[in-house]
Every structure is written in structure tokens, then in C-alpha cells.
Design a protein around this motif. Structure first.
Motif, mmCIF file in Angstrom:
data_model
loop_
_atom_site.group_PDB
_atom_site.id
_atom_site.type_symbol
_atom_site.label_atom_id
_atom_site.label_comp_id
_atom_site.label_asym_id
_atom_site.label_seq_id
_atom_site.Cartn_x
_atom_site.Cartn_y
_atom_site.Cartn_z
ATOM 1 N N PHE A 1 -19.528 3.908 -31.340
ATOM 2 C CA PHE A 1 -20.311 4.914 -30.626
ATOM 3 C C PHE A 1 -19.405 5.777 -29.775
ATOM 4 O O PHE A 1 -18.252 5.426 -29.509
ATOM 5 C CB PHE A 1 -21.378 4.259 -29.746
ATOM 6 N N ASP A 2 -19.928 6.911 -29.362
ATOM 7 C CA ASP A 2 -19.303 7.706 -28.311
ATOM 8 C C ASP A 2 -20.398 8.085 -27.318
ATOM 9 O O ASP A 2 -21.581 8.063 -27.646
ATOM 10 C CB ASP A 2 -18.564 8.929 -28.854
ATOM 11 N N LEU A 3 -19.992 8.374 -26.118
ATOM 12 C CA LEU A 3 -20.907 8.719 -25.030
ATOM 13 C C LEU A 3 -20.372 9.990 -24.385
ATOM 14 O O LEU A 3 -19.244 10.001 -23.890
ATOM 15 C CB LEU A 3 -20.976 7.578 -24.022
ATOM 16 N N VAL A 4 -21.164 11.073 -24.438
ATOM 17 C CA VAL A 4 -20.660 12.357 -23.958
ATOM 18 C C VAL A 4 -21.630 13.030 -22.989
ATOM 19 O O VAL A 4 -22.792 12.653 -22.899
ATOM 20 C CB VAL A 4 -20.370 13.313 -25.137
ATOM 21 N N GLU A 5 -21.114 14.049 -22.307
ATOM 22 C CA GLU A 5 -21.867 14.932 -21.414
ATOM 23 C C GLU A 5 -22.340 14.266 -20.121
ATOM 24 O O GLU A 5 -23.385 14.622 -19.591
ATOM 25 C CB GLU A 5 -23.070 15.562 -22.130
ATOM 26 N N ILE A 6 -21.574 13.323 -19.609
ATOM 27 C CA ILE A 6 -21.921 12.742 -18.310
ATOM 28 C C ILE A 6 -21.513 13.745 -17.242
ATOM 29 O O ILE A 6 -20.351 14.123 -17.145
ATOM 30 C CB ILE A 6 -21.200 11.397 -18.085
ATOM 31 N N GLY A 7 -22.480 14.204 -16.472
ATOM 32 C CA GLY A 7 -22.223 15.220 -15.464
ATOM 33 C C GLY A 7 -21.601 14.650 -14.203
ATOM 34 O O GLY A 7 -21.567 13.442 -13.990
ATOM 35 N N VAL A 8 -21.097 15.543 -13.382
ATOM 36 C CA VAL A 8 -20.504 15.155 -12.105
ATOM 37 C C VAL A 8 -21.269 15.895 -11.010
ATOM 38 O O VAL A 8 -21.348 17.116 -11.020
ATOM 39 C CB VAL A 8 -19.013 15.524 -12.045
ATOM 40 N N GLY A 9 -21.830 15.127 -10.082
ATOM 41 C CA GLY A 9 -22.577 15.735 -8.987
ATOM 42 C C GLY A 9 -22.013 15.314 -7.647
ATOM 43 O O GLY A 9 -20.930 14.742 -7.556
ATOM 44 N N ASP A 10 -22.771 15.588 -6.612
ATOM 45 C CA ASP A 10 -22.353 15.238 -5.256
ATOM 46 C C ASP A 10 -22.468 13.744 -4.977
ATOM 47 O O ASP A 10 -21.926 13.251 -4.001
ATOM 48 C CB ASP A 10 -23.203 15.993 -4.232
ATOM 49 N N THR A 11 -23.206 13.043 -5.820
ATOM 50 C CA THR A 11 -23.367 11.600 -5.651
ATOM 51 C C THR A 11 -22.836 10.896 -6.900
ATOM 52 O O THR A 11 -22.380 11.537 -7.838
ATOM 53 C CB THR A 11 -24.859 11.227 -5.477
ATOM 54 N N GLU A 12 -22.910 9.605 -6.892
ATOM 55 C CA GLU A 12 -22.448 8.818 -8.041
ATOM 56 C C GLU A 12 -23.571 8.543 -9.033
ATOM 57 O O GLU A 12 -23.411 7.743 -9.951
ATOM 58 C CB GLU A 12 -21.861 7.494 -7.534
ATOM 59 N N TRP A 13 -24.708 9.206 -8.876
ATOM 60 C CA TRP A 13 -25.886 8.934 -9.699
ATOM 61 C C TRP A 13 -25.579 9.037 -11.191
ATOM 62 O O TRP A 13 -25.819 8.113 -11.950
ATOM 63 C CB TRP A 13 -27.010 9.891 -9.315
ATOM 64 N N ASP A 14 -25.065 10.177 -11.632
ATOM 65 C CA ASP A 14 -24.810 10.402 -13.052
ATOM 66 C C ASP A 14 -23.771 9.412 -13.592
ATOM 67 O O ASP A 14 -23.921 8.884 -14.697
ATOM 68 C CB ASP A 14 -24.335 11.832 -13.305
#
Length: 89
Positions: A56-69
Motif C-alpha cells: 500500500f501507499d498512503l498519500v496527501e496527509i496535510g499539515v496544519g497548526d495542530t497534530e490532528w492530520d
């Protein structure tokens, strides 16, 4: 759907397909996207069908002001890894 897949299955998991409440900082949020349990249900069905989950691959994890994503991405990575191991044992 599972019956139409080949014997060996590679999964490309794009976080954009999840409901935006799960990963709000992804590149292209999809209103009304999937819940993680819906996706994992389908992957479990692939494994239960006797097909070989080969990677598998896992893509498009965003980066925000918190560690949520990042937290959601890490949990998905953990679950995909476990399903891959289960498929190959």
C-alpha cells in the motif's frame, strides 16, 4: 466489488477521500467523504476473500497548526500495516 479484484491487491490510500472532519488540512478535502471504518471494512473484506494484499501507499496527509492530520495519518498507517501482515500470515 471485491470479487472483481485481481488475486494480488495493492492499495493506494489517498487521505483526500476521507471526510474532511478527519483530515481538514489535506490538499483536496471531499465533503461527504469516507469514514475510516468504511475503508477498513472493504480492506478486511479483501483479506477475507483470500486475495493477497501485497502492499500500500498512503498519500496527501496535510499539515496544519495542530497534530490532528498527522495523528489520523499515523493511525491509518498502523491499521494498513496490520492488515497487510494479517493478509500475509
Amino acid at each position: 466489488m471485491v470479487s472483481h479484484l485481481p488475486e494480488k491487491v495493492y492499495i493506494s490510500f489517498d487521505i483526500d477521500g476521507l471526510d474532511p472532519k478527519l483530515c481538514p488540512h489535506t490538499g483536496t478535502p471531499v465533503p461527504g467523504g469516507f469514514e475510516t471504518e468504511q475503508i477498513f471494512y472493504l480492506i478486511r473484506r479483501i483479506v477475507q476473500s483470500g486475495r493477497k494484499f501485497i502492499g500500500f501507499d498512503l498519500v496527501e496527509i496535510g499539515v496544519g497548526d495542530t497534530e490532528w492530520d498527522a495523528n489520523v495519518g499515523a493511525r491509518i498507517l498502523w491499521k494498513l500495516s496490520n492488515l497487510l501482515v494479517a493478509s500475509n500470515s
